[in-house]
Write a protein that holds these residues in place. Structure first.
Motif, mmCIF file in Angstrom:
data_model
loop_
_atom_site.group_PDB
_atom_site.id
_atom_site.type_symbol
_atom_site.label_atom_id
_atom_site.label_comp_id
_atom_site.label_asym_id
_atom_site.label_seq_id
_atom_site.Cartn_x
_atom_site.Cartn_y
_atom_site.Cartn_z
ATOM 1 N N GLY A 26 34.176 72.568 37.687
ATOM 2 C CA GLY A 26 34.465 73.987 37.876
ATOM 3 C C GLY A 26 35.390 74.252 39.053
ATOM 4 N N THR A 27 35.215 73.474 40.123
ATOM 5 C CA THR A 27 36.097 73.623 41.288
ATOM 6 C C THR A 27 37.526 73.239 40.935
ATOM 7 O OG1 THR A 27 34.267 73.165 42.806
ATOM 8 C CG2 THR A 27 36.506 72.905 43.664
ATOM 9 N N TRP A 28 37.687 72.135 40.200
ATOM 10 C CA TRP A 28 39.036 71.715 39.806
ATOM 11 C C TRP A 28 39.699 72.754 38.896
ATOM 12 C CZ3 TRP A 28 40.382 68.508 43.158
ATOM 13 C CH2 TRP A 28 39.594 67.432 43.553
ATOM 14 N N LEU A 29 38.912 73.345 37.989
ATOM 15 C CA LEU A 29 39.468 74.353 37.082
ATOM 16 C C LEU A 29 39.999 75.560 37.854
ATOM 17 C CD1 LEU A 29 36.758 74.264 34.258
ATOM 18 C CD2 LEU A 29 39.097 73.373 34.130
ATOM 19 N N LEU A 30 39.348 75.893 38.945
ATOM 20 C CA LEU A 30 39.826 76.968 39.813
ATOM 21 C C LEU A 30 41.026 76.530 40.651
ATOM 22 C CD1 LEU A 30 36.486 78.438 41.200
ATOM 23 C CD2 LEU A 30 38.391 79.841 40.408
ATOM 24 N N LEU A 31 40.962 75.290 41.103
ATOM 25 C CA LEU A 31 41.923 74.840 42.113
ATOM 26 C C LEU A 31 43.322 74.587 41.574
ATOM 27 C CD1 LEU A 31 42.125 74.114 45.111
ATOM 28 C CD2 LEU A 31 41.565 71.751 44.504
ATOM 29 N N TRP A 32 43.443 73.927 40.410
ATOM 30 C CA TRP A 32 44.770 73.510 39.959
ATOM 31 C C TRP A 32 45.742 74.677 39.755
ATOM 32 C CZ3 TRP A 32 44.872 69.248 41.919
ATOM 33 C CH2 TRP A 32 43.996 68.198 41.640
ATOM 34 N N PRO A 33 45.371 75.758 39.052
ATOM 35 C CA PRO A 33 46.334 76.856 38.919
ATOM 36 C C PRO A 33 46.622 77.555 40.244
ATOM 37 C CG PRO A 33 44.217 77.459 37.963
ATOM 38 C CD PRO A 33 44.148 76.008 38.258
ATOM 39 N N THR A 34 45.623 77.602 41.124
ATOM 40 C CA THR A 34 45.831 78.214 42.440
ATOM 41 C C THR A 34 46.853 77.428 43.240
ATOM 42 O OG1 THR A 34 43.566 79.079 42.472
ATOM 43 C CG2 THR A 34 44.706 78.911 44.584
ATOM 44 N N LEU A 35 46.697 76.101 43.257
ATOM 45 C CA LEU A 35 47.645 75.279 44.007
ATOM 46 C C LEU A 35 49.024 75.273 43.361
ATOM 47 C CD1 LEU A 35 45.532 72.186 45.151
ATOM 48 C CD2 LEU A 35 46.035 74.307 46.375
ATOM 49 N N TRP A 192 43.925 80.181 29.321
ATOM 50 C CA TRP A 192 43.368 78.841 29.487
ATOM 51 C C TRP A 192 41.858 78.930 29.718
ATOM 52 C CZ3 TRP A 192 43.337 75.546 34.481
ATOM 53 C CH2 TRP A 192 42.823 74.274 34.202
ATOM 54 N N VAL A 193 41.444 79.871 30.562
ATOM 55 C CA VAL A 193 40.011 80.055 30.818
ATOM 56 C C VAL A 193 39.287 80.442 29.525
ATOM 57 C CG1 VAL A 193 38.277 81.270 32.177
ATOM 58 C CG2 VAL A 193 40.498 80.742 33.194
ATOM 59 N N LEU A 194 39.892 81.317 28.738
ATOM 60 C CA LEU A 194 39.300 81.674 27.448
ATOM 61 C C LEU A 194 39.113 80.442 26.567
ATOM 62 C CD1 LEU A 194 41.166 84.974 26.442
ATOM 63 C CD2 LEU A 194 38.726 84.728 26.932
ATOM 64 N N ALA A 195 40.089 79.539 26.610
ATOM 65 C CA ALA A 195 40.002 78.322 25.788
ATOM 66 C C ALA A 195 38.845 77.446 26.228
ATOM 67 C CB ALA A 195 41.319 77.548 25.870
ATOM 68 N N TYR A 196 38.823 77.072 27.517
ATOM 69 C CA TYR A 196 37.793 76.108 27.913
ATOM 70 C C TYR A 196 36.411 76.735 28.019
ATOM 71 C CZ TYR A 196 38.599 77.349 32.963
ATOM 72 O OH TYR A 196 38.742 77.972 34.189
ATOM 73 N N ALA A 258 52.415 67.040 28.787
ATOM 74 C CA ALA A 258 51.223 66.217 28.984
ATOM 75 C C ALA A 258 49.957 67.033 28.746
ATOM 76 C CB ALA A 258 51.222 65.622 30.395
ATOM 77 N N ALA A 259 49.985 68.296 29.178
ATOM 78 C CA ALA A 259 48.848 69.182 28.940
ATOM 79 C C ALA A 259 48.692 69.461 27.448
ATOM 80 C CB ALA A 259 49.031 70.481 29.718
ATOM 81 N N PHE A 282 35.166 70.697 27.365
ATOM 82 C CA PHE A 282 35.113 71.582 28.533
ATOM 83 C C PHE A 282 35.233 70.781 29.827
ATOM 84 C CE2 PHE A 282 32.302 73.065 31.947
ATOM 85 C CZ PHE A 282 33.008 74.194 32.334
ATOM 86 N N ARG A 283 34.443 69.718 29.950
ATOM 87 C CA ARG A 283 34.416 68.947 31.199
ATOM 88 C C ARG A 283 35.755 68.280 31.504
ATOM 89 N NH1 ARG A 283 31.804 64.702 31.221
ATOM 90 N NH2 ARG A 283 31.035 64.553 29.078
ATOM 91 N N GLU A 284 36.512 67.933 30.472
ATOM 92 C CA GLU A 284 37.774 67.220 30.680
ATOM 93 C C GLU A 284 38.965 68.157 30.889
ATOM 94 O OE1 GLU A 284 37.814 64.058 31.125
ATOM 95 O OE2 GLU A 284 35.752 63.649 30.523
ATOM 96 N N ASN A 285 38.731 69.468 30.877
ATOM 97 C CA ASN A 285 39.839 70.403 30.992
ATOM 98 C C ASN A 285 40.587 70.320 32.322
ATOM 99 O OD1 ASN A 285 40.909 72.853 29.278
ATOM 100 N ND2 ASN A 285 38.889 72.358 28.465
ATOM 101 N N HIS A 286 39.902 69.859 33.348
ATOM 102 C CA HIS A 286 40.583 69.805 34.643
ATOM 103 C C HIS A 286 41.775 68.859 34.622
ATOM 104 C CE1 HIS A 286 38.931 65.907 36.065
ATOM 105 N NE2 HIS A 286 37.908 66.212 35.293
ATOM 106 N N TRP A 287 41.752 67.860 33.732
ATOM 107 C CA TRP A 287 42.913 66.967 33.621
ATOM 108 C C TRP A 287 44.118 67.708 33.059
ATOM 109 C CZ3 TRP A 287 42.542 62.821 36.348
ATOM 110 C CH2 TRP A 287 41.302 62.199 36.534
ATOM 111 N N LEU A 288 43.855 68.662 32.191
ATOM 112 C CA LEU A 288 44.930 69.484 31.642
ATOM 113 C C LEU A 288 45.575 70.315 32.756
ATOM 114 C CD1 LEU A 288 44.593 71.384 28.276
ATOM 115 C CD2 LEU A 288 45.739 72.471 30.208
ATOM 116 N N GLY A 289 44.726 70.931 33.589
ATOM 117 C CA GLY A 289 45.240 71.695 34.723
ATOM 118 C C GLY A 289 45.976 70.830 35.713
ATOM 119 N N LEU A 290 45.471 69.611 35.920
ATOM 120 C CA LEU A 290 46.139 68.683 36.836
ATOM 121 C C LEU A 290 47.531 68.337 36.334
ATOM 122 C CD1 LEU A 290 46.226 66.732 39.228
ATOM 123 C CD2 LEU A 290 44.990 65.058 37.812
#
Length: 303
Positions: A26-35, A192-196, A258-259, A282-290
């Motif tokens: 959850g932290t990564w999902l918040l962090l990647w678009p912010t950064l 993206w949030v709606l998707a995951y 890649a996403a 859901f859990r792997e979505n942070h790689w998409l954001g990365l």
């Protein structure tokens, strides 16, 4: 010969479980678009100060949000196998303790925001309000994930405000610091949030029907998988378009590609609607954001 009795968790362990310390997705999902927004706003390296403010602030606010969410959902969570043993739901942590911990974490995050500028501080109040509203949205809205989408995307305009804002305390100052493109990036990220989070809601579909809460998975019904793919497409196409408008180029588009490749994998995971597949997606979505973040950083670094 009897086995030893299980050791009760310490207060620290309970608090760490409450804020999902062992589940950082959850932290990564918040962090990647912010950064990504922070790099775009700064046109490259944003500096250590803003990087630390937004990284630590994201961790703290996600943790505070878990406390608020678990207090609000404690009666619902009792009826869902996946959440029945959460510290507040099980009674291991009291409501008062959870709220005090959440308030302390939010205050710590606000302390970080105070080191930025006036427009960012003003936006932080709106961000907190949306974060507090989300747990109650599922009681009245058919698509409460849209509220979560705003909450999980609010770091984007705040990143622009922190990079481009001044000292004036006014809505006009926010308008000057946060361009329309930043709000458009927020809107795109919302999809993206709606998707995951629809993938996440698909995990608990049967339990949610029984307890009577509203989720996007229930609202979309048999169109859930198609809708998730559509949400991903809107997110990636909008960010690709906006990124090009903001001066990003081919390397950024490689990150988008890649996403997109990961989205195809997610389709394979969720098309059968199994709990395991949907939860893994859901859990792997942070790689998409990365991937999107890495493409953004690399593109700006290689100019």
């Amino acid at each position: 010969m009897s086995s030893a009795a299980p050791v009760a968790p310490t207060r620290l362990q309970l608090y760490l479980n409450l804020i999902r310390w062992d589940r950082p997705a959850g932290t990564w999902l918040l962090l990647w678009p912010t950064l990504a927004a922070l790099w775009i706003a700064a046109d490259g390296w944003p500096g250590w100060h803003l990087l630390l403010v937004f990284s630590l602030g994201t961790l703290l606010m996600r943790s505070a949000g878990c406390c608020i969410n678990d207090v609000a959902d404690r009666e619902f969570d009792k009826h869902v196998k996946r959440t029945a043993q959460r510290p507040v739901t099980s009674g291991a942590v009291s409501v008062k303790e959870a709220l005090l911990l959440g308030a302390g974490l939010a205050l710590a995050a606000f302390g970080l925001v105070l080191t930025t500028n006036a427009p960012t501080i003003l936006l932080s109040f709106a961000a907190l309000a949306v974060a507090c509203l989300y747990p109650y949205a599922k009681r009245v809205l058919s698509m409460p994930q849209a509220v979560l989408g705003v909450a999980f995307s609010f770091g984007i305009p705040m990143a622009f405000a922190a990079s481009l804002g001044g000292t004036e305390w006014s809505l006009a100052a926010i308008g000057a610091a946060v361009p329309k493109s930043a709000w458009a990036l927020l809107l795109g990220n919302l999809f993206w949030v709606l998707a995951y989070d629809t993938e996440y809601a698909m995990v608990d579909r049967d339990d949610d029907i029984k307890i009577g809460i509203k989720t996007s998975a229930l609202t979309l019904g048999r169109w859930d998988v198609a809708a998730v793919m559509g949400f991903y497409a809107i997110y990636l196409l909008s960010w690709a378009f906006l990124g090009l408008r903001l001066g990003l180029g081919r390397v950024f588009l490689l990150g988008i590609a890649a996403a997109a490749a990961q989205v195809l994998w997610h389709y394979q995971l969720i098309k059968g609607r199994s709990r395991e597949g949907c939860f893994r997606a859901f859990r792997e979505n942070h790689w998409l954001g990365l991937a999107v973040f890495a493409g953004t950083v690399a593109d700006l670094a290689l100019r």
